[in-house]
Each structure stands twice: as C-alpha cells, then as structure tokens.
Design a protein around this motif. Structure first.
Motif, PDB file in Angstrom:
ATOM      1  N   ILE A 192       0.854  -1.188   0.000  1.00 46.52           N
ATOM      2  CA  ILE A 192       0.000   0.000   0.000  1.00 46.52           C
ATOM      3  C   ILE A 192       0.887   1.235   0.000  1.00 46.52           C
ATOM      4  O   ILE A 192       1.755   1.390   0.867  1.00 46.52           O
ATOM      5  CB  ILE A 192      -0.932   0.037   1.230  1.00 46.52           C
ATOM      6  N   SER A 193       0.709   2.094  -0.973  1.00 53.81           N
ATOM      7  CA  SER A 193       1.480   3.332  -1.042  1.00 53.81           C
ATOM      8  C   SER A 193       0.699   4.348  -1.850  1.00 53.81           C
ATOM      9  O   SER A 193      -0.074   3.991  -2.739  1.00 53.81           O
ATOM     10  CB  SER A 193       2.845   3.076  -1.699  1.00 53.81           C
ATOM     11  N   HIS A 194       0.905   5.624  -1.514  1.00 57.84           N
ATOM     12  CA  HIS A 194       0.332   6.702  -2.311  1.00 57.84           C
ATOM     13  C   HIS A 194       1.341   7.239  -3.322  1.00 57.84           C
ATOM     14  O   HIS A 194       1.027   8.160  -4.064  1.00 57.84           O
ATOM     15  CB  HIS A 194      -0.146   7.839  -1.398  1.00 57.84           C
ATOM     16  N   LYS A 195       2.546   6.651  -3.331  1.00 54.14           N
ATOM     17  CA  LYS A 195       3.584   7.093  -4.257  1.00 54.14           C
ATOM     18  C   LYS A 195       3.439   6.308  -5.560  1.00 54.14           C
ATOM     19  O   LYS A 195       3.861   5.158  -5.670  1.00 54.14           O
ATOM     20  CB  LYS A 195       4.966   6.885  -3.642  1.00 54.14           C
ATOM     21  N   LEU A 196       2.823   6.945  -6.544  1.00 51.59           N
ATOM     22  CA  LEU A 196       2.505   6.260  -7.784  1.00 51.59           C
ATOM     23  C   LEU A 196       3.752   5.783  -8.509  1.00 51.59           C
ATOM     24  O   LEU A 196       3.750   4.718  -9.137  1.00 51.59           O
ATOM     25  CB  LEU A 196       1.678   7.182  -8.688  1.00 51.59           C
ATOM     26  N   ASP A 197       4.830   6.562  -8.424  1.00 44.79           N
ATOM     27  CA  ASP A 197       6.055   6.157  -9.113  1.00 44.79           C
ATOM     28  C   ASP A 197       6.625   4.886  -8.497  1.00 44.79           C
ATOM     29  O   ASP A 197       7.177   4.028  -9.203  1.00 44.79           O
ATOM     30  CB  ASP A 197       7.085   7.290  -9.073  1.00 44.79           C
ATOM     31  N   GLU A 198       6.497   4.713  -7.174  1.00 42.52           N
ATOM     32  CA  GLU A 198       6.953   3.489  -6.524  1.00 42.52           C
ATOM     33  C   GLU A 198       6.154   2.291  -7.008  1.00 42.52           C
ATOM     34  O   GLU A 198       6.720   1.227  -7.298  1.00 42.52           O
ATOM     35  CB  GLU A 198       6.799   3.605  -5.001  1.00 42.52           C
ATOM     36  N   ILE A 199       4.850   2.448  -7.058  1.00 42.64           N
ATOM     37  CA  ILE A 199       3.991   1.341  -7.484  1.00 42.64           C
ATOM     38  C   ILE A 199       4.328   0.920  -8.910  1.00 42.64           C
ATOM     39  O   ILE A 199       4.413  -0.268  -9.229  1.00 42.64           O
ATOM     40  CB  ILE A 199       2.514   1.746  -7.348  1.00 42.64           C
ATOM     41  N   ARG A 200       4.562   1.909  -9.766  1.00 44.82           N
ATOM     42  CA  ARG A 200       4.876   1.592 -11.160  1.00 44.82           C
ATOM     43  C   ARG A 200       6.242   0.914 -11.286  1.00 44.82           C
ATOM     44  O   ARG A 200       6.454   0.070 -12.145  1.00 44.82           O
ATOM     45  CB  ARG A 200       4.835   2.864 -12.002  1.00 44.82           C
ATOM     46  N   ALA A 201       7.174   1.284 -10.406  1.00 40.78           N
ATOM     47  CA  ALA A 201       8.526   0.729 -10.487  1.00 40.78           C
ATOM     48  C   ALA A 201       8.628  -0.657  -9.860  1.00 40.78           C
ATOM     49  O   ALA A 201       9.446  -1.475 -10.292  1.00 40.78           O
ATOM     50  CB  ALA A 201       9.519   1.673  -9.801  1.00 40.78           C
ATOM     51  N   LEU A 202       7.807  -0.948  -8.850  1.00 41.94           N
ATOM     52  CA  LEU A 202       7.993  -2.149  -8.034  1.00 41.94           C
ATOM     53  C   LEU A 202       6.979  -3.252  -8.300  1.00 41.94           C
ATOM     54  O   LEU A 202       7.331  -4.436  -8.328  1.00 41.94           O
ATOM     55  CB  LEU A 202       7.943  -1.763  -6.552  1.00 41.94           C
ATOM     56  N   CYS A 203       5.720  -2.885  -8.505  1.00 44.83           N
ATOM     57  CA  CYS A 203       4.635  -3.864  -8.408  1.00 44.83           C
ATOM     58  C   CYS A 203       4.282  -4.510  -9.744  1.00 44.83           C
ATOM     59  O   CYS A 203       4.368  -3.886 -10.800  1.00 44.83           O
ATOM     60  CB  CYS A 203       3.401  -3.194  -7.801  1.00 44.83           C
ATOM     61  N   HIS A 204       3.844  -5.777  -9.660  1.00 50.20           N
ATOM     62  CA  HIS A 204       3.434  -6.525 -10.846  1.00 50.20           C
ATOM     63  C   HIS A 204       1.961  -6.272 -11.183  1.00 50.20           C
ATOM     64  O   HIS A 204       1.576  -6.295 -12.356  1.00 50.20           O
ATOM     65  CB  HIS A 204       3.630  -8.035 -10.620  1.00 50.20           C
ATOM     66  N   THR A 205       1.150  -6.087 -10.148  1.00 51.78           N
ATOM     67  CA  THR A 205      -0.292  -5.925 -10.308  1.00 51.78           C
ATOM     68  C   THR A 205      -0.766  -4.836  -9.368  1.00 51.78           C
ATOM     69  O   THR A 205      -0.161  -4.618  -8.311  1.00 51.78           O
ATOM     70  CB  THR A 205      -1.037  -7.239  -9.988  1.00 51.78           C
ATOM     71  N   CYS A 206      -1.847  -4.155  -9.748  1.00 56.31           N
ATOM     72  CA  CYS A 206      -2.398  -3.091  -8.901  1.00 56.31           C
ATOM     73  C   CYS A 206      -3.923  -3.208  -8.873  1.00 56.31           C
ATOM     74  O   CYS A 206      -4.570  -3.228  -9.926  1.00 56.31           O
ATOM     75  CB  CYS A 206      -1.992  -1.721  -9.446  1.00 56.31           C
ATOM     76  N   THR A 207      -4.464  -3.329  -7.678  1.00 50.11           N
ATOM     77  CA  THR A 207      -5.912  -3.281  -7.479  1.00 50.11           C
ATOM     78  C   THR A 207      -6.262  -1.894  -6.954  1.00 50.11           C
ATOM     79  O   THR A 207      -5.692  -1.447  -5.953  1.00 50.11           O
ATOM     80  CB  THR A 207      -6.373  -4.360  -6.477  1.00 50.11           C
ATOM     81  N   VAL A 208      -7.181  -1.222  -7.630  1.00 51.62           N
ATOM     82  CA  VAL A 208      -7.543   0.154  -7.282  1.00 51.62           C
ATOM     83  C   VAL A 208      -8.905   0.147  -6.592  1.00 51.62           C
ATOM     84  O   VAL A 208      -9.850  -0.497  -7.059  1.00 51.62           O
ATOM     85  CB  VAL A 208      -7.596   1.049  -8.533  1.00 51.62           C
ATOM     86  N   MET A 209      -8.992   0.872  -5.456  1.00 47.62           N
ATOM     87  CA  MET A 209     -10.238   0.953  -4.692  1.00 47.62           C
ATOM     88  C   MET A 209     -10.706   2.400  -4.614  1.00 47.62           C
ATOM     89  O   MET A 209      -9.898   3.329  -4.559  1.00 47.62           O
ATOM     90  CB  MET A 209     -10.040   0.395  -3.280  1.00 47.62           C
ATOM     91  N   ARG A 210     -12.021   2.537  -4.612  1.00 47.34           N
ATOM     92  CA  ARG A 210     -12.622   3.855  -4.406  1.00 47.34           C
ATOM     93  C   ARG A 210     -13.961   3.655  -3.708  1.00 47.34           C
ATOM     94  O   ARG A 210     -14.785   2.879  -4.164  1.00 47.34           O
ATOM     95  CB  ARG A 210     -12.846   4.577  -5.734  1.00 47.34           C
ATOM     96  N   GLY A 211     -14.144   4.341  -2.570  1.00 46.75           N
ATOM     97  CA  GLY A 211     -15.404   4.236  -1.841  1.00 46.75           C
ATOM     98  C   GLY A 211     -15.733   2.836  -1.389  1.00 46.75           C
ATOM     99  O   GLY A 211     -16.902   2.441  -1.347  1.00 46.75           O
ATOM    100  N   GLY A 212     -14.702   2.046  -1.033  1.00 46.78           N
ATOM    101  CA  GLY A 212     -14.927   0.700  -0.526  1.00 46.78           C
ATOM    102  C   GLY A 212     -15.077  -0.370  -1.587  1.00 46.78           C
ATOM    103  O   GLY A 212     -15.210  -1.553  -1.255  1.00 46.78           O
ATOM    104  N   LYS A 213     -15.051   0.007  -2.873  1.00 45.02           N
ATOM    105  CA  LYS A 213     -15.226  -0.949  -3.964  1.00 45.02           C
ATOM    106  C   LYS A 213     -13.973  -0.997  -4.834  1.00 45.02           C
ATOM    107  O   LYS A 213     -13.208  -0.036  -4.894  1.00 45.02           O
ATOM    108  CB  LYS A 213     -16.428  -0.565  -4.834  1.00 45.02           C
TER     109      LYS A 213
END
Length: 512
Positions: A192-213
């Motif tokens: 879990i991070s709010h640093k978008l550049d980190e997520i793009r550099a490190l992670c294989h998959t990203c699940t995005v949530m908004r308003g509990g969904k």
C-alpha cells in the motif's frame, strides 16, 4: 498455479460507512501486488481483515486455495502472514526487542533476539538499537521496528502499509531490492502506497479501490501516474504552482543552538544555525532519528532548555520560553505523531480544536463555546475535504490521511506567523497531498514563515524555497532548491556537505 490469497466478496460495514463493499482480490505466490486508493477508500480495513485484526461481515478468504477464518493476528502469523501497519502497534515503555518478542514464542531468549534484530536491521539498511525504549523513538524509527519485526517472521505474505515514507532514496532502492528478492523466493507482498512512481517501479499488479469498492485491476508498469490517479480519484490530482516569492524579514532563527541529550537515546544537537523568513518555506531533509525530533521540541517550546538567545522569534529571545507562550505569540505546530500529540484519540474533532484554538470564538470567560468549536471543526472538514462523520466524530475513527488533513487544516486556519510542520503528507493520498502542499504555499504567500521537516524529498523539492539537511544532530548549510539535486541532498543526508552547493545544470533536480 494455486493462489496464495484470494478474497471473495468481502464486505465490512460500520455504523456510518461501508468500508468494504463486495471486494475481490487475488494474489499469486511471488507477486508484488499494490492496493491503491485515496484516504478512506477501504484499503486499511481490507488489510486488517487479511491480518485478522478485523472480522468481515460477509465474504470468503482463501489461503493457498483453502477457505480459512483468520480470527486474530496470532492466527494470521501462524499461517505465515505478517503486516506493517501505518499506525504502529508498539508499547512505549518497552524496548524494541521486548516489543518484537511479544509476537514470538514465550521461550524466546531476549539476548539472541537482540542479535537477530540488529543483523536483520543492518541487512536491510534499517538501523535500530534493540535495547532502546520505544518512547524515545521518532515516528520513522518506529516504522523501522515494524518492518524489521515483519521480516523476522519470514512470511509467505507480507503486507506493507506506506513502508518508504521515512527512507532516503538510497534506502528505498535497497528495500526494493529486498522485496524483489523476497518475491523471487516465493513470498507474496501486498503493498500500500500513495507514491505512484513506486507502485509503477515495483509492483506486478495493482488493485484500485474507491469508496470501498474495487474500480479496476491493472499492470502498473503499463500505466502512467495520471492514469493511475484517474482510476484512484476519478481525475488527475489537482495542480499547484510554486511561484518564486521574495521573502521578508527573518521571523524564526537559531544561533549556535546546542542541546545535550534529554534522555540516553536522544540525539545531541550541535551548533544549529538557520533562519526562516516571512514568506518563505525552509525544507529540512534527513533520515528520521538524526535530530529532527529534538529540533522541533526546542523550536516549539516542548523542550525549553536552550539558552534564551539561541532561538529568536521576531527578534525576541525565546529559547527558554514555554510552548504556550510561543503559541500565543504566533507559532503554530503540526507534530509528526497524529494520534496522541496531534489529536486526542478518544475526543471528538470539535473538542480537538481546543489544542490550538483558544480564542474568543472558542473560549469566553473561561467557558468553552461548544457552538464555536463545532463551527470551526465543520469549516475545516469542508475546506480540507475531510471524510468524517461530522464535528463530533472521534479522532481515532478517521483514517490516517483524513486525520492528517484535519490537523494541518486546524493550524493553517489560525494563520500563524510561523508554522513548524513535521511530515505534512505522510500516508496521505495524491489528491489530498497536493491540496495540503497548496495550502502551505498559500500560507507562505500570505507572509507566514514555514519550516517543513519531511522524509519525502520530492515533496521538499516541490514546496521549499531553500533546503537544509540534518545528520547526527548537525545541520548543513542552506541551498536554494533551484540549485539542489536529489543526489546532492542524498549525500548531505550522510553528513557529507563539505562540497560546493552549486551544481551543474545537467544535475539539477528538474533535469533528473
């Protein structure tokens, strides 16, 4: 391949909000999987469900292909799940080693554990003193304790909530190397991070949530910061501009400020010299635990041991003045600890107004004006888009990011002459971070002198007019932000500031 973790239709409701609404999530062995969302999107609740700290109202959890009920964190740890919380679960009166021992078998030998902690901390570049009491640690050092505690467990699934907020760029790179190695060995990581550049550099998959969904699942390596932001908040983050501003007179300054250790594990301050002027933001960089906590205590008045002339507020000697006097003379303060110092957890947001607002609108003839504090709290909630159940909502009921917006807003609306801010956007989503930074710049433009301490170097480069660095209780010379680079500040964070501050055009931060 059997999934390491699968969540099916997870739902969790609270009296005033649906935190998780039919959430599906799949994590493969060896996968680094990001969970992205704005503050209050339901990420932390979902992670607590996986770790057994919260029980879902509905839905199924599958672990290595088999349905499980994770009744508590002890059951999660037995399965091989470890978690680093954004809000730490440490006992202040115990040492680092004693805190970590609480989650281990009762026959664990403390001396052996201290050696394991020191070795693991050194291996991952997260230096710790196992015998140090937690109440003497900064927020950043507490986060290191949590990360080391999780790594000691050699988990099958490691959950990390904002793990890099207190690390230098060099240490972030080292942590990423470690996480990639863990993933190669089969460990799954929820990140879990709010640093978008980190997520793009490190992670294989990203699940995005908004308003509990869940609003989308993507490969972040194929996305841009803008496209991830649109998935997360429905729009690109608000923009703010850092316009050049001519500073005025010196408002707050330190002159040969030196302080001995207040306790055995504190950092001694040595010959601190700086000034911050009206209409200026002075950014303070440095790895947590290098004297920032002690400096803030001396400047805010929490530690009034300094010589009177060592600290000047509008030219007046205040080094030995108490915090209340400085507050009454225009000094504002946003501490790094949200719960316990920035806000009283079990008090409502309106009552928490009284921690910094003691004026005719809130107190009259010694009596609290309940309508006045409620109106002030309501105005902060509306202006800073704080997700809360109203002025009576308990501080502890807010997500970390929303509580941070409230605390910053509470100080900003006072319009102080000087504002000391520690970690202004720690754990805050990209949209809220942009708003907070914009508010700090607006306060600067109105003539306030701001001293901002942050481990977020990108943040300091965005909002600061000048930069200084703290290392081992010493302070570097100041350098104009336009003449600084990430590489230069990174070197200074190691105490190496004997080189010229001016650098070539090709090295400048805005060219990086």
């Amino acid at each position: 391949m059997t999934l390491r973790l699968e969540l099916q239709k997870i739902t969790k409701k609270y009296p005033s909000v649906v935190a998780n609404d039919g959430v599906d999530l799949s994590v493969q062995p060896g996968e680094i999987h990001a969970v992205l969302g704005e503050n209050g999107a339901g990420k932390s609740t979902l992670m607590k469900i996986i770790f057994g700290a919260v029980e879902p109202d509905a839905g199924t959890v599958l672990w290595n292909g088999k349905p499980v009920r994770i009744a508590n964190p002890a059951a999660a740890r037995q399965l091989g799940i470890a978690m680093v919380f954004q809000h730490f679960s440490l006992f202040d009166t115990l040492t680092v080693a004693e805190n970590i021992a609480l989650g281990l078998p009762s026959d664990t030998k403390l001396a052996e554990l201290e050696l394991r902690i020191a070795e693991t901390a050194h291996q991952y570049g997260l230096e710790l003193e196992p015998q140090r009491h937690v109440h003497t640690l900064s927020v950043g050092e507490c986060q290191r304790v949590e990360i080391v505690r999780a790594l000691l467990a050699k988990p099958q699934l490691l959950i990390l909530d904002e793990p890099t907020s207190v690390l230098t760029p060099q240490a972030v790179s080292k942590l990423f190397e470690t996480l990639r190695k863990l993933a190669d060995e089969g460990c799954s990581i929820l990140y879990i991070s709010h640093k978008l550049d980190e997520i793009r550099a490190l992670c294989h998959t990203c699940t995005v949530m908004r308003g509990g969904k869940v609003t989308g699942v993507c490969d972040p390596r194929e996305e841009t910061d803008a496209s991830l932001s649109r998935l997360m908040i429905g729009a690109e983050p608000p923009h703010f501009s850092h316009r050049p501003h001519t500073p005025g007179a010196s408002i707050l300054s330190a002159h040969d400020l030196s302080l001995s250790k207040a306790h055995p594990f504190a950092v001694e301050l040595c010959d601190i010299n700086f000034e911050v002027c009206a209409g200026e933001i002075l950014g303070v960089a440095g790895v947590s635990g290098n004297g920032q906590q002690e400096l803030l205590a001396a400047l805010s008045g929490e530690d009034p041991r300094a010589q009177a002339n060592a600290i000047l507020l509008e030219g007046k000697p205040v080094g030995n003045r108490p915090a209340a006097w400085r507050h009454a003379h225009g000094l504002g303060f946003v501490p790094e600890e949200r719960l316990g110092r920035g806000a009283v957890p079990e008090m409502g947001l309106a009552d928490n107004i009284l921690l910094s607002h003691q004026t005719a609108s809130t107190i009259e003839y010694g009596m609290i004006r309940s309508g006045g504090i409620a109106n002030t709290a309501k105005s902060i909630i509306e202006r800073f888009h704080v997700k809360a159940g109203g002025p009576k909502a308990l501080a502890t009921s807010l997500s970390g990011g929303n509580l941070q917006k409230y605390i910053v807003g509470r100080e900003v609306i006072r319009k102080p002459k000087v504002l000391l801010v520690a970690q202004p956007t720690w754990g805050v989503d990209v949209g809220a971070a942009a708003q907070i930074r914009g508010e700090l710049l607006a306060l600067r433009d109105e003539g306030c002198a701001l001293l901002v301490i942050s481990e977020e170097l990108d943040e300091l480069f965005e909002i600061s007019d000048r930069l200084i660095v703290m290392s081992k209780g010493r302070m570097s010379p100041s350098v104009k932000t336009s003449q600084a680079s990430l590489d230069l500040i990174g070197r200074w964070m190691s105490g190496l500031w004997d080189q010229p501050a001016t650098i070539s055009e090709g090295e400048r931060h805005d060219q990086a």
